[in-house]
Design a protein around this motif. Structure first.
Motif, short mmCIF file in Angstrom:
data_model
loop_
_atom_site.label_atom_id
_atom_site.label_comp_id
_atom_site.label_asym_id
_atom_site.label_seq_id
_atom_site.Cartn_x
_atom_site.Cartn_y
_atom_site.Cartn_z
N UNK A 1 0.61 -1.13 0.20
CA UNK A 1 -0.08 0.18 0.13
C UNK A 1 0.90 1.41 0.04
N UNK A 2 1.94 1.24 0.84
CA UNK A 2 2.87 2.32 0.43
C UNK A 2 3.37 2.67 -0.59
N UNK A 3 3.68 1.64 -1.23
CA UNK A 3 4.44 1.79 -2.47
C UNK A 3 3.50 2.32 -3.33
N UNK A 4 2.31 1.84 -3.53
CA UNK A 4 1.20 2.32 -4.32
C UNK A 4 1.04 3.90 -4.10
N UNK A 5 0.99 4.15 -2.73
CA UNK A 5 0.61 5.70 -2.46
C UNK A 5 1.64 6.48 -2.83
N UNK A 6 3.02 6.09 -2.94
CA UNK A 6 3.99 6.92 -3.34
C UNK A 6 4.03 7.30 -4.61
N UNK A 7 3.69 5.88 -5.44
CA UNK A 7 3.86 6.17 -7.10
C UNK A 7 2.72 6.92 -7.50
N UNK A 8 1.34 6.79 -6.79
CA UNK A 8 0.44 7.75 -7.19
C UNK A 8 0.67 9.16 -6.94
N UNK A 9 1.42 9.49 -5.80
CA UNK A 9 1.71 10.74 -5.53
C UNK A 9 2.70 11.31 -6.59
N UNK A 10 3.79 10.38 -7.13
CA UNK A 10 4.39 10.94 -8.05
C UNK A 10 3.93 11.22 -9.40
N UNK A 11 3.04 10.43 -9.57
CA UNK A 11 2.20 10.44 -10.91
C UNK A 11 1.53 11.62 -10.91
N UNK A 12 0.96 12.06 -9.81
CA UNK A 12 0.22 13.41 -10.01
C UNK A 12 1.10 14.81 -10.24
N UNK A 13 2.21 14.50 -9.69
CA UNK A 13 3.21 15.74 -9.75
C UNK A 13 2.85 16.67 -8.56
N UNK A 14 4.01 17.58 -8.69
CA UNK A 14 3.75 18.75 -7.54
C UNK A 14 2.50 19.40 -7.67
N UNK A 15 2.28 19.89 -8.63
CA UNK A 15 0.93 20.66 -8.54
C UNK A 15 -0.45 20.03 -8.25
N UNK A 16 -0.34 18.98 -8.63
CA UNK A 16 -1.66 18.07 -8.45
C UNK A 16 -1.81 17.71 -7.05
N UNK A 17 -0.63 17.62 -6.80
CA UNK A 17 -0.54 16.88 -5.19
C UNK A 17 -0.93 18.00 -4.16
N UNK A 18 -0.34 19.24 -4.62
CA UNK A 18 -0.81 20.49 -3.67
C UNK A 18 -2.34 20.72 -3.82
N UNK A 19 -2.86 20.59 -5.07
CA UNK A 19 -4.23 20.86 -5.16
C UNK A 19 -4.96 19.83 -4.34
#
Length: 376
Positions: A356-374
């Motif tokens: 689960x932690x791996x998938x969360x990290x990969x999802x965060x990286x895929x969103x990118x900084x802008x989308x992660x902040x949004x």
């Protein structure tokens, strides 16, 4: 509060009945009596309902025994007011196998109907569509014949994850991608669920419950297949914990407790004196062992022996499948380095939390900084 009761075990499969099934029998008894004002008719109505669900049980056994032919175990079968559910440990991976497992249930109902038909014709009894009073043996079995045919036809509606929907997914997977086949079957299933829901609100409330079951089941299984496809793209070494402490069978539980408290590791692989992996001491087993046997008890007395192992190069979906087949929810990761010496080399541990932690990290990286902040 318990929601189901174990009724027995048939051919190695536990059979449960859901608590709401009792409400169904009560509803059948009351409505039959109010309609006919006859205790005999009420008893016959309840008996007929029980016989129908015996057919449902045989339907589910058809799925379970066909799956067993392909090495797939069935955890249990539960009877509900809207039908039965056979919980397979996993779904068949080959389209041909899934097709046979899906069609096995309706085939049992067809076989029951044909058997009743043969008996009725041989005995010279008429084939009646229905007798409300259920007076006599022939009308009883005549109605049971039509009910089994109806069960077979209804289950073959391509409303994934019903039998017809699974058969459709299997046929689509023959000529294409399994994930895409699931998406198509799930979309069709949810569309049919909407139709069931509307008809249920207008005419029959049971259809509304079936619609809810189909919608939730289609969404859940589609998400599961998507997740499995994602996991198949990552090797186990991408998610496993590599800072692993290993215990010996002769270590005490006190030693294991110190390891638990001094770090973040909660599950420990256990090696024999010869260096062979013989068990996993989980946090739950450690706490239970301390409570029941005390700190001087050995790790061997508390460790879990029903565990799976994996290689770091295997894919994560394989690890998830093995986790579901064992009582131990942690997998030691072993390399081939010690084969020549007859010992196991532990290079990591893997749990569902790690995945689960791996998938969360990969999802965060895929969103990118802008989308992660949004998103925050």
């Amino acid at each position: 509060m318990r929601t189901s009761w174990k009724m027995g075990r048939v051919l190695g499969i536990d059979i449960f009945i859901h608590a709401t099934f009792v409400l169904l029998l009560g509803w059948v008894a009351i409505t039959t009596y109010l309609r006919q004002r006859n205790l005999h008719a009420m008893a016959a109505g309840v008996l007929f309902t029980l016989v129908i669900f015996a057919s449902v049980l045989l339907h589910e056994m058809g799925h379970a025994l066909t799956a067993r032919r392909f090495g797939i175990k069935t955890r249990d079968i539960t009877l509900l007011p809207i039908g039965g559910v056979a919980r397979l440990e996993r779904m068949p991976e080959k389209p041909g196998q899934e097709l046979l497992v899906a069609l096995a249930g309706p085939a049992v109902n067809v076989a029951i109907a044909l058997g009743i038909l043969a008996v009725l014709l041989a005995s010279g009894n008429p084939l009646l569509l229905g007798e409300p009073e259920l007076g006599g043996v022939a009308p009883f079995f005549s109605r049971l014949l039509w009910v089994n045919l109806s069960l077979a036809i209804f289950n073959l509606i391509p409303a994934f994850p019903m039998d017809g929907g699974r058969a459709l997914r299997a046929l689509l997977a023959y000529g294409g991608d399994y994930v895409q086949a699931t998406r198509i079957a799930a979309k069709l299933g949810k569309g049919i669920a909407l139709v069931f829901g509307i008809l249920g609100l207008l005419y029959n409330p049971i259809l509304a419950f079936i619609a809810l079951f189909v919608w939730i089941g289609a969404s859940s299984e589609a998400a599961g297949v998507e997740a499995k496809a994602t996991l198949h793209s990552f090797p186990i070494q991408a998610a496993m914990r590599t800072d692993v402490r290993v215990l010996s069978t002769e270590n005490t539980l006190e030693t294991a407790a110190r390891f638990l408290l001094s770090g973040t590791q909660a599950n420990f692989p256990v090696l024999s004196e010869g260096g062979k992996l013989v068990g996993v001491l989980t946090r739950t087993n450690l706490v239970r062992g301390l409570s029941e046997s005390g700190p001087e008890a050995t790790v061997a007395s508390a460790m879990d022996r029903d565990f799976a192992v994996a290689h770091p190069a295997e894919m994560l979906d394989v690890a998830v499948s093995r986790l579901g087949e064992r009582t131990c929810r942690s997998i030691p990761i072993v390399t081939d380095a010690g084969i020549a010496e007859g010992r196991d080399v532990i290079v990591g541990m893997l749990t569902t939390d790690d995945i689960g932690e791996l998938l969360m990290v990969r999802e965060a990286l895929a969103r990118g900084p802008g989308r992660a902040l949004a998103a925050t």
